[in-house]
Design a protein around this motif. Structure first.
Motif, mmCIF file in Angstrom:
data_model
loop_
_atom_site.group_PDB
_atom_site.id
_atom_site.type_symbol
_atom_site.label_atom_id
_atom_site.label_comp_id
_atom_site.label_asym_id
_atom_site.label_seq_id
_atom_site.Cartn_x
_atom_site.Cartn_y
_atom_site.Cartn_z
ATOM 1 N N GLY A 149 3.308 -2.383 -3.204
ATOM 2 C CA GLY A 149 4.614 -2.286 -1.985
ATOM 3 C C GLY A 149 4.653 -1.438 -0.594
ATOM 4 N N ASN A 150 3.786 0.016 -0.869
ATOM 5 C CA ASN A 150 4.068 0.289 0.259
ATOM 6 C C ASN A 150 2.749 0.161 0.707
ATOM 7 O OD1 ASN A 150 5.832 1.947 -0.286
ATOM 8 N ND2 ASN A 150 4.042 3.552 -1.459
ATOM 9 N N ILE A 151 1.789 -0.673 0.684
ATOM 10 C CA ILE A 151 0.180 -1.429 1.150
ATOM 11 C C ILE A 151 0.769 -2.753 1.843
ATOM 12 C CG2 ILE A 151 -0.835 0.667 0.903
ATOM 13 C CD1 ILE A 151 -2.570 -1.583 -1.222
ATOM 14 N N GLY A 152 2.054 -2.812 1.691
ATOM 15 C CA GLY A 152 2.294 -4.485 2.176
ATOM 16 C C GLY A 152 2.048 -5.297 1.502
ATOM 17 N N VAL A 153 1.643 -4.945 0.287
ATOM 18 C CA VAL A 153 2.074 -6.064 -0.589
ATOM 19 C C VAL A 153 2.903 -6.742 -1.456
ATOM 20 C CG1 VAL A 153 0.106 -6.776 -2.933
ATOM 21 C CG2 VAL A 153 -0.580 -5.334 -1.443
ATOM 22 N N HIS A 154 3.401 -8.009 -1.849
ATOM 23 C CA HIS A 154 4.767 -8.632 -2.156
ATOM 24 C C HIS A 154 3.829 -8.405 -4.027
ATOM 25 C CE1 HIS A 154 6.243 -10.087 1.331
ATOM 26 N NE2 HIS A 154 4.633 -10.512 1.714
ATOM 27 N N VAL A 155 4.522 -7.834 -4.784
ATOM 28 C CA VAL A 155 4.117 -7.732 -6.694
ATOM 29 C C VAL A 155 5.373 -8.634 -6.987
ATOM 30 C CG1 VAL A 155 4.076 -6.311 -8.126
ATOM 31 C CG2 VAL A 155 4.136 -5.261 -5.863
ATOM 32 N N VAL A 156 5.060 -9.613 -8.093
ATOM 33 C CA VAL A 156 6.167 -10.147 -8.346
ATOM 34 C C VAL A 156 6.568 -9.907 -9.669
ATOM 35 C CG1 VAL A 156 4.368 -12.326 -7.742
ATOM 36 C CG2 VAL A 156 4.341 -11.012 -10.252
ATOM 37 N N PRO A 157 8.313 -9.754 -9.181
ATOM 38 C CA PRO A 157 9.136 -9.263 -10.713
ATOM 39 C C PRO A 157 8.506 -9.177 -11.797
ATOM 40 C CG PRO A 157 9.732 -10.468 -8.874
ATOM 41 C CD PRO A 157 9.108 -10.607 -9.277
#
Ligand SMILES: Cc1cc2nc3c(=O)[nH]c(=O)nc-3n(C[C@H](O)[C@H](O)[C@H](O)COP(=O)(O)O)c2cc1C
Length: 194
Positions: free
Chosen positions: A143-151
């Protein structure tokens, strides 16, 4: 341009019999069944030295980091199945993510392999928690490097006993849970492409 999402699947373990490689392989097959273009890669094929700023200044990125970065940049997202080491990230995975976060050329945008991509994460462990604590660290990092991590995510306990001789999960609930994670990855990647 095609609306078929292109996704890369890998594990944070180089080990031949890695349970996380098994998870990543099963996940790649499920993504293919869900209509994605899925590529499984083995980090053993992308050897990189431990990150060292002096080495980077002298020699630039290792060839494997340049190659992996190009692969991730060309993809819409990725799936990582990671071991948990002392409740956190294994060094192989962190080192790989770190090298790939570095610029190949100075004019490249920051975090070019990560920003705007979608990812799904899973863990597998012989232990009772299935490595669920590494998922906290990995989700935060991505998340901190700009990736959308699915829930949706998945921690598989009791591995490798949960796989049959063909590397397939034997428990119907776990199969369904992995399908749900991969389904979110594929549908989010498709939506972000639209
Ligand atoms: C240094 C080290 C630390 C470990 N720490 C944990 C841990 O915190 N939690 C856990 O569930 N398993 C832990 N394990 C066991 C791993 O989950 C197990 O080795 C697993 O099979 C590794 O994943 P792989 O099969 O994909 O290589 C650890 C293993 C190593 C080598």
């Amino acid at each position: 341009m095609t609306d078929t999402p292109s996704l890369v699947f890998f594990a944070g373990s180089a080990r031949e019999d890695s349970v996380n490689k098994k998870i990543a392989r099963v996940a790649a097959a499920k993504a293919t069944a869900a209509g994605a273009s899925a590529t499984f890669i083995d980090l053993r094929d992308y050897p990189m030295p431990l990150y060292d700023g002096d080495l980077e200044e002298r020699e630039g990125l290792p060839a494997a980091a340049v190659e992996l970065k190009a692969l991730l940049r060309a993809s819409d997202g990725f799936f990582i199945a990671s071991p948990e080491y002392n409740s956190s990230l294994p060094p192989l995975l962190k080192n790989t993510i770190d090298w790939v976060s570095r610029k190949v050329t100075p004019d490249e945008p920051p975090l070019a392999a990560y920003k705007g991509k979608v990812a799904a994460i899973a863990a597998g462990s012989p232990g009772g928690l299935g490595g669920m604590r590494v998922l906290v660290a990995l989700r935060m990092l991505l998340g901190n490097i700009g990736v959308h991590v699915v829930p949706q995510q998945l921690a598989i306990a009791g591995a490798p006993g949960v796989f049959d001789d063909h590397g397939q999960l034997t428990d119907a609930n776990q199969v369904q849970a992995l399908e749900d994670v991969v389904g979110q990855l594929v549908s989010t990647a498709r939506a972000l492409k639209a």
